[in-house]
Design a protein around this motif. Structure first.
Motif, PDB file in Angstrom:
ATOM      1  N   SER A   1       0.871  -1.171   0.000  1.00  0.00           N
ATOM      2  CA  SER A   1       0.000   0.000   0.000  1.00  0.00           C
ATOM      3  C   SER A   1       0.911   1.224   0.000  1.00  0.00           C
ATOM      4  O   SER A   1       2.109   1.101   0.273  1.00  0.00           O
TER       5      SER A   1
ATOM      6  N   ALA B   1       1.239   3.502   2.190  1.00  0.00           N
ATOM      7  CA  ALA B   1       1.859   3.653   3.512  1.00  0.00           C
ATOM      8  C   ALA B   1       2.944   2.612   3.733  1.00  0.00           C
ATOM      9  O   ALA B   1       4.032   2.921   4.235  1.00  0.00           O
ATOM     10  N   ILE B   2       2.675   1.375   3.349  1.00  0.00           N
ATOM     11  CA  ILE B   2       3.660   0.309   3.508  1.00  0.00           C
ATOM     12  C   ILE B   2       4.895   0.597   2.661  1.00  0.00           C
ATOM     13  O   ILE B   2       6.032   0.457   3.122  1.00  0.00           O
TER      14      ILE B   2
ATOM     15  N   ALA C   1       5.131   0.880  12.882  1.00  0.00           N
ATOM     16  CA  ALA C   1       4.139   1.393  11.924  1.00  0.00           C
ATOM     17  C   ALA C   1       3.980   0.446  10.740  1.00  0.00           C
ATOM     18  O   ALA C   1       2.862   0.233  10.247  1.00  0.00           O
TER      19      ALA C   1
ATOM     20  N   ARG D   1       1.893  -2.550  11.736  1.00  0.00           N
ATOM     21  CA  ARG D   1       0.496  -2.137  11.906  1.00  0.00           C
ATOM     22  C   ARG D   1      -0.169  -1.883  10.553  1.00  0.00           C
ATOM     23  O   ARG D   1      -1.293  -2.321  10.306  1.00  0.00           O
ATOM     24  N   GLU D   2       0.537  -1.185   9.660  1.00  0.00           N
ATOM     25  CA  GLU D   2      -0.038  -0.863   8.353  1.00  0.00           C
ATOM     26  C   GLU D   2      -0.281  -2.115   7.514  1.00  0.00           C
ATOM     27  O   GLU D   2      -1.231  -2.175   6.737  1.00  0.00           O
TER      28      GLU D   2
ATOM     29  N   ILE E   1      -3.521  -3.479   8.760  1.00  0.00           N
ATOM     30  CA  ILE E   1      -4.631  -2.619   8.329  1.00  0.00           C
ATOM     31  C   ILE E   1      -4.912  -2.785   6.846  1.00  0.00           C
ATOM     32  O   ILE E   1      -6.073  -2.808   6.414  1.00  0.00           O
ATOM     33  N   ALA E   2      -3.857  -2.930   6.038  1.00  0.00           N
ATOM     34  CA  ALA E   2      -4.028  -3.067   4.588  1.00  0.00           C
ATOM     35  C   ALA E   2      -4.842  -4.302   4.225  1.00  0.00           C
ATOM     36  O   ALA E   2      -5.460  -4.363   3.164  1.00  0.00           O
TER      37      ALA E   2
ATOM     38  N   GLU F   1      -1.844  -7.845  13.692  1.00  0.00           N
ATOM     39  CA  GLU F   1      -0.577  -7.113  13.870  1.00  0.00           C
ATOM     40  C   GLU F   1       0.466  -7.925  14.624  1.00  0.00           C
ATOM     41  O   GLU F   1       1.638  -7.962  14.233  1.00  0.00           O
TER      42      GLU F   1
END
Length: 201
Positions: free
Chosen positions: A91, A93-94, A155, A158-159, A162-163, A170
């Motif tokens: 993603s 963010a990733i 992060a 976590r991301e 979430i993705a 997590e």
């Protein structure tokens, strides 16, 4: 007769619903494979290229997925299996976090790992192993480096959860990375074993 048929139909729907619940599980093998590739990319061992990027890490399972979809019962629970079959660990963010980790490794972290100033912890982070090698000014610089690295690692884990629309993954994703950081540590680097003791690879 109609009541019997109605009861059977209701029972079938209950069974299918139960199957949906049972079949939503953490895709450990796929996540392990993804963590392996991402860590290799960050550590410059085997950079991820366009043919093998994180958005297509699991294409090798296409035959298995096709056979899975051929099963009529699985058509009824496709939404549950789609979550594990179509998992993505890529993603914006990733990708941004992975780039930051890679750049930090190249700029400074690798040198401190090579010198055993910093090591990999058994919870997927990094920590100062031997501050005695550092002067007071350098010590503050490395402390900031470690803090920035750990912030981005947390992060990233976590991301990735979430993705995939499963924040509850997590911890399991973190554990997959713990294994890869240690497995891919270079000879001479320090890492924590399961008991929390520092050892050298």
């Amino acid at each position: 007769m109609k009541k019997w048929y109605k009861s059977l139909l209701i029972g079938s729907f209950v069974f299918v619903a139960a199957c949906v619940t049972i079949n939503v599980y953490f895709p450990a093998a796929e996540v392990d494979s993804a963590a392996e590739k991402i860590v290799k990319d960050i550590l410059q061992e085997e950079p991820v290229n366009g043919e093998n990027d994180q958005s297509s890490l699991f294409n090798g399972n296409s035959v298995r997925r096709m056979a899975h979809r051929m099963n009529p019962l699985n058509w009824l629970i496709a939404s549950a299996h789609a979550q594990q079959a179509d998992i993505t660990l890529s993603s914006p963010a990733i990708n941004e976090l992975t780039t930051k980790l890679k750049n930090r490794f190249n700029d400074a972290l690798k040198t401190h790992l090579d010198n055993n100033v910093v090591g990999f912890t058994n919870d997927g982070l990094v920590e100062i192993v031997d501050a005695g090698q550092l002067g007071l000014k350098d010590r503050q610089t490395v402390k900031k480096l470690v803090a920035d690295e750990n912030r981005d690692r947390v992060a990233l884990y976590r991301e990735m959860a979430i993705a995939n629309n499963h924040p509850e993954w997590e911890e399991q994703i973190t554990n997959a990375f713990v294994k890869q950081w240690i497995q891919q540590a270079k000879a001479g680097w320090s890492y924590q074993n399961a008991a929390g003791q520092w050892v050298k690879k």
